[in-house]
Design a protein around this motif. Structure first.
Motif, PDB file in Angstrom:
ATOM      1  N   GLN A   2      -6.137 -23.438 -28.845  1.00 54.66           N
ATOM      2  CA  GLN A   2      -7.376 -22.839 -28.388  1.00 54.66           C
ATOM      3  C   GLN A   2      -7.705 -21.522 -29.080  1.00 54.66           C
ATOM      4  O   GLN A   2      -6.827 -20.861 -29.627  1.00 54.66           O
ATOM      5  N   LEU A   3      -8.976 -21.168 -28.993  1.00 52.62           N
ATOM      6  CA  LEU A   3      -9.456 -19.869 -29.453  1.00 52.62           C
ATOM      7  C   LEU A   3      -8.962 -18.790 -28.494  1.00 52.62           C
ATOM      8  O   LEU A   3      -8.391 -17.791 -28.900  1.00 52.62           O
ATOM      9  N   ASP A   4      -9.206 -19.002 -27.216  1.00 52.63           N
ATOM     10  CA  ASP A   4      -8.756 -18.122 -26.126  1.00 52.63           C
ATOM     11  C   ASP A   4      -8.988 -18.863 -24.811  1.00 52.63           C
ATOM     12  O   ASP A   4      -9.288 -20.051 -24.820  1.00 52.63           O
ATOM     13  N   ASP A   5      -8.872 -18.177 -23.699  1.00 52.47           N
ATOM     14  CA  ASP A   5      -9.016 -18.823 -22.389  1.00 52.47           C
ATOM     15  C   ASP A   5     -10.464 -18.945 -21.917  1.00 52.47           C
ATOM     16  O   ASP A   5     -10.720 -19.516 -20.859  1.00 52.47           O
ATOM     17  N   SER A   6     -11.428 -18.420 -22.643  1.00 52.93           N
ATOM     18  CA  SER A   6     -12.825 -18.475 -22.242  1.00 52.93           C
ATOM     19  C   SER A   6     -13.385 -19.887 -22.406  1.00 52.93           C
ATOM     20  O   SER A   6     -13.127 -20.559 -23.413  1.00 52.93           O
ATOM     21  N   ARG A   7     -14.139 -20.331 -21.410  1.00 56.07           N
ATOM     22  CA  ARG A   7     -14.819 -21.620 -21.436  1.00 56.07           C
ATOM     23  C   ARG A   7     -16.224 -21.412 -20.872  1.00 56.07           C
ATOM     24  O   ARG A   7     -16.447 -20.464 -20.107  1.00 56.07           O
ATOM     25  N   PRO A   8     -17.153 -22.274 -21.199  1.00 51.42           N
ATOM     26  CA  PRO A   8     -18.490 -22.119 -20.620  1.00 51.42           C
ATOM     27  C   PRO A   8     -18.429 -22.076 -19.096  1.00 51.42           C
ATOM     28  O   PRO A   8     -17.841 -22.954 -18.467  1.00 51.42           O
ATOM     29  N   GLY A   9     -18.959 -21.013 -18.535  1.00 53.45           N
ATOM     30  CA  GLY A   9     -19.058 -20.888 -17.092  1.00 53.45           C
ATOM     31  C   GLY A   9     -17.826 -20.389 -16.352  1.00 53.45           C
ATOM     32  O   GLY A   9     -17.868 -20.220 -15.142  1.00 53.45           O
ATOM     33  N   ASN A  10     -16.704 -20.101 -17.059  1.00 56.61           N
ATOM     34  CA  ASN A  10     -15.523 -19.660 -16.307  1.00 56.61           C
ATOM     35  C   ASN A  10     -15.448 -18.140 -16.139  1.00 56.61           C
ATOM     36  O   ASN A  10     -14.537 -17.632 -15.486  1.00 56.61           O
ATOM     37  N   GLY A  11     -16.375 -17.397 -16.733  1.00 59.45           N
ATOM     38  CA  GLY A  11     -16.436 -15.953 -16.530  1.00 59.45           C
ATOM     39  C   GLY A  11     -15.442 -15.141 -17.341  1.00 59.45           C
ATOM     40  O   GLY A  11     -15.442 -13.917 -17.268  1.00 59.45           O
ATOM     41  N   ILE A  12     -14.581 -15.781 -18.100  1.00 54.74           N
ATOM     42  CA  ILE A  12     -13.621 -15.051 -18.934  1.00 54.74           C
ATOM     43  C   ILE A  12     -14.312 -14.694 -20.246  1.00 54.74           C
ATOM     44  O   ILE A  12     -14.843 -15.575 -20.925  1.00 54.74           O
ATOM     45  N   PRO A  13     -14.333 -13.409 -20.614  1.00 56.18           N
ATOM     46  CA  PRO A  13     -15.026 -13.023 -21.849  1.00 56.18           C
ATOM     47  C   PRO A  13     -14.309 -13.550 -23.097  1.00 56.18           C
ATOM     48  O   PRO A  13     -13.088 -13.687 -23.114  1.00 56.18           O
ATOM     49  N   LEU A  14     -15.111 -13.840 -24.119  1.00 51.77           N
ATOM     50  CA  LEU A  14     -14.557 -14.276 -25.403  1.00 51.77           C
ATOM     51  C   LEU A  14     -13.776 -13.141 -26.054  1.00 51.77           C
ATOM     52  O   LEU A  14     -14.219 -11.996 -26.053  1.00 51.77           O
ATOM     53  N   SER A  15     -12.632 -13.474 -26.631  1.00 56.89           N
ATOM     54  CA  SER A  15     -11.849 -12.484 -27.375  1.00 56.89           C
ATOM     55  C   SER A  15     -11.287 -13.084 -28.657  1.00 56.89           C
ATOM     56  O   SER A  15     -10.981 -12.363 -29.592  1.00 56.89           O
ATOM     57  N   GLY A  16     -11.110 -14.403 -28.666  1.00 52.18           N
ATOM     58  CA  GLY A  16     -10.459 -15.054 -29.793  1.00 52.18           C
ATOM     59  C   GLY A  16      -8.985 -14.731 -29.875  1.00 52.18           C
ATOM     60  O   GLY A  16      -8.345 -14.958 -30.905  1.00 52.18           O
TER      61      GLY A  16
END
Length: 184
Positions: free
Chosen positions: A139-153
């Motif tokens: 994975q890129l990171d733990d962020s997914r559409p709608g899960n509220g976790i910000p993108l970080s990569g």
């Protein structure tokens, strides 16, 4: 949207060779031509997947941050364009322009390259070291559409740093999650 996880092929697997048309330049490229001196990131993407749309800005930032450090960056779309015409090569060109993708965005019409990589979803990330051996898939990171976790990569960035600076990767590799590749 169907959620599919990465197949997670074995670490150390050699990068499959390919020869595909780049929808940005209209030239054909091989892995050998596009690989980086420090390593190579191969990503399976498509134009319409909500998971790809969620992360595309971070992907472009990662490419911009690491290309100058010797990382080859390659994106491939393998979706069946008969069933999913929004992923057609001419629309890949528009997608690349809209999202400022200035690395190769290759079209895998036969889907043979996706099968050779054991790609399963979009986005799906494969990081190879300087010897063309699989170092990271996940994975890129733990962020997914709608899960509220910000993108970080963060997961992918940590793996790229480890490849570039010749370090081991201590953290576990979590599979990517996205839309399944649209097979013929």
């Amino acid at each position: 949207m169907a959620q599919t996880v990465s197949a997670m092929p074995p670490i150390g697997t050699l990068a499959p060779e390919f020869d595909l048309k780049d929808t940005n330049s209209n030239y054909n490229y091989s892995f050998e031509i596009l690989k980086g001196s420090k390593g190579t990131l191969v990503m399976f993407l498509c134009n319409h997947c909500p998971f790809v749309l969620h992360v595309i800005e971070e992907i472009v930032m990662i490419a911009n941050d690491y290309r100058v450090q010797g990382l080859g960056i390659i994106a491939i779309s393998s979706n069946d364009v008969i069933q999913y015409p929004q992923d057609a090569p001419e629309l890949m060109t528009e997608f690349a322009f809209k999202h400022k993708i200035d690395f190769p965005y290759l079209y895998d019409q036969s889907q043979d390259v996706a099968k050779a990589f054991d790609a399963a979803c979009t986005p799906d990330f494969f990081l190879f070291d300087a010897q063309n051996k699989l170092f990271y898939r996940g994975q890129l990171d733990d962020s997914r559409p709608g899960n509220g976790i910000p993108l970080s990569g963060s997961d992918l960035r940590n793996a790229i740093d480890a490849v570039i600076y010749n370090r081991s990767l201590a953290s576990p590799q979590k599979p990517s999650l996205g839309c399944n590749i649209k097979w013929k």
